[in-house]
Scaffold this active site. Structure first.
Site, PDB file in Angstrom:
ATOM      1  N   GLU A  61     -12.655  15.923 -24.050  1.00 41.59           N
ATOM      2  CA  GLU A  61     -14.089  15.891 -23.737  1.00 41.59           C
ATOM      3  C   GLU A  61     -14.367  14.966 -22.549  1.00 41.59           C
ATOM      4  O   GLU A  61     -15.145  15.322 -21.656  1.00 41.59           O
ATOM      5  CB  GLU A  61     -14.878  15.474 -24.973  1.00 41.59           C
ATOM      6  N   GLU A  82     -11.480  19.491 -33.210  1.00 33.99           N
ATOM      7  CA  GLU A  82     -12.561  19.139 -34.140  1.00 33.99           C
ATOM      8  C   GLU A  82     -12.750  20.163 -35.253  1.00 33.99           C
ATOM      9  O   GLU A  82     -12.939  19.800 -36.425  1.00 33.99           O
ATOM     10  CB  GLU A  82     -13.866  18.942 -33.366  1.00 33.99           C
TER      11      GLU A  82
END
Length: 266
Positions: free
Chosen positions: A120, A140
Site C-alpha cells: 500500500e 488482507e
C-alpha cells in the site's frame, strides 16, 4: 535531520534516504516508524536542497505490513510517540502516503517482503525498483481484513483492473517479475542492488531543474482523472510559468554552452 528508532534518515547528495529500520519484524509498521516517515516527508518538502527521496528497508526486507499491536501501543515500543498520533489522528495515513504526497519524487527500493501495508505504501511512491527475489501482495482478504491504505482506489489506476482485482481478491503473493509484468514496479534488478539502482535514478532526477521536476510530478497526478480537455488546460496552467523561471533560462544557456546546468530553484 530527524529519524526514530524504527526509521533511519540520511542524505546522499541531494537525495533524502528514508530506511524502514525494524528488520527483526521485517520492517512491519510501528508507531515510531510512522512518525519518522511522516517527519521525513515533511523534511523533504521543506528543504530546497533535497531534490528526491528514496524509500527502502533494512535487513533485506521492505515492509511486511502493519503491526497492529504496535500501533495500538499494547505493551509495545513507541509510547512516547502516542502524543503525536493524538494531536494528529491522520498522521499514520500521511506517513503511508495515503493522505500526503511529497512535492519531490519518491523512489522505492524494494528487497524481500513488500506485502500488505508495504504494497500500500508502494502505491504512493513514484518510481519503483525491486530485487528479483522481492515479494509483493495484498494479503488482507485472507485475514478477513480490508486493505484500507488506499489499494481499492489506487491499484486499479496503476495497473490493469483485472490484475488489480486478482491481487486484491486472492491475497496471493506476487514475484518481482510478475509485479513488473503487470506494471506495479518499473525495474527488477539483482538482489541486493535495488538501493543502488534507486540512487542512480535519483541522481538523474537531481540533475534536472527542480522546479520543472516538481511541476511535472504535480501535473501528472492532478490531471490523472480529468478529461483530456480539462487535463490539457490544467497542464498549461501548471507548466507555462516554468518557462519564465531562472532555472529554465539556465537550462537553455547550459545546453548552448555544452555544460552541466546549475539550477537554483528560481
Amino acid at each position: 535531520m530527524g529519524g526514530t528508532e524504527h526509521l533511519a534518515v540520511r542524505r546522499e547528495g541531494a537525495t533524502l534516504v528514508l530506511t524502514l529500520n525494524r528488520p527483526e519484524a521485517k520492517n512491519a509498521l510501528s508507531l515510531p516508524m510512522l512518525v519518522g516517515l511522516y517527519d521525513g516527508w515533511i523534511e523533504a518538502d521543506a528543504d530546497d536542497e533535497i531534490r528526491s527521496i528514496v524509500l527502502t528497508g533494512a535487513g533485506g526486507a521492505f515492509c511486511a505490513g502493519m503491526d497492529l499491536k504496535a500501533l495500538a501501543g499494547k505493551g509495545m515500543e513507541g509510547q512516547q510517540y502516542r502524543e503525536r498520533l493524538t494531536a494528529d489522528p491522520d498522521l499514520h495515513w500521511k506517513a503511508m502516503l495515503r493522505h500526503h504526497r511529497p512535492r519531490k519524487p519518491v523512489i522505492a527500493a524494494v528487497e524481500g517482503y513488500c506485502v500488505a501495508g508495504g504494497t500500500e505504501i508502494l502505491q504512493g511512491t513514484d518510481i519503483r525498483v525491486a530485487g528479483e527475489s522481492a515479494t509483493f501482495g495484498l494479503f488482507e482478504v485472507k485475514r478477513g481484513l480490508f486493505p484500507i491504505g488506499g489499494s481499492t482506489v489506487r491499484l486499479q489506476r496503476q495497473i490493469p483492473r483485472t490484475h488489480a482485482l486478482e491481487m486484491l481478491l486472492t491475497g496471493r503473493p506476487y514475484s518481482a517479475r510478475e509485479a513488473a509484468d503487470v506494471g506495479l514496479i518499473g525495474h527488477v534488478v539483482p538482489d541486493g542492488t535495488a538501493l543502488a539502482k534507486a540512487l542512480e535514478i535519483a541522481e538523474l532526477v537531481n540533475g534536472c531543474g527542480p522546479l520543472a521536476v516538481e511541476a511535472v510530478k504535480a501535473s501528472v497526478y492532478e490531471t490523472a482523472e480529468l478529461t483530456e480537455t480539462d487535463g490539457l488546460a490544467a497542464e498549461l496552467k501548471r507548466g507555462w510559468p516554468i518557462f519564465d523561471t531562472a532555472d529554465a533560462k539556465e537550462g537553455a544557456r547550459a545546453f548552448a554552452e555544452k555544460r552541466a546546468p546549475v539550477y537554483k530553484r528560481a
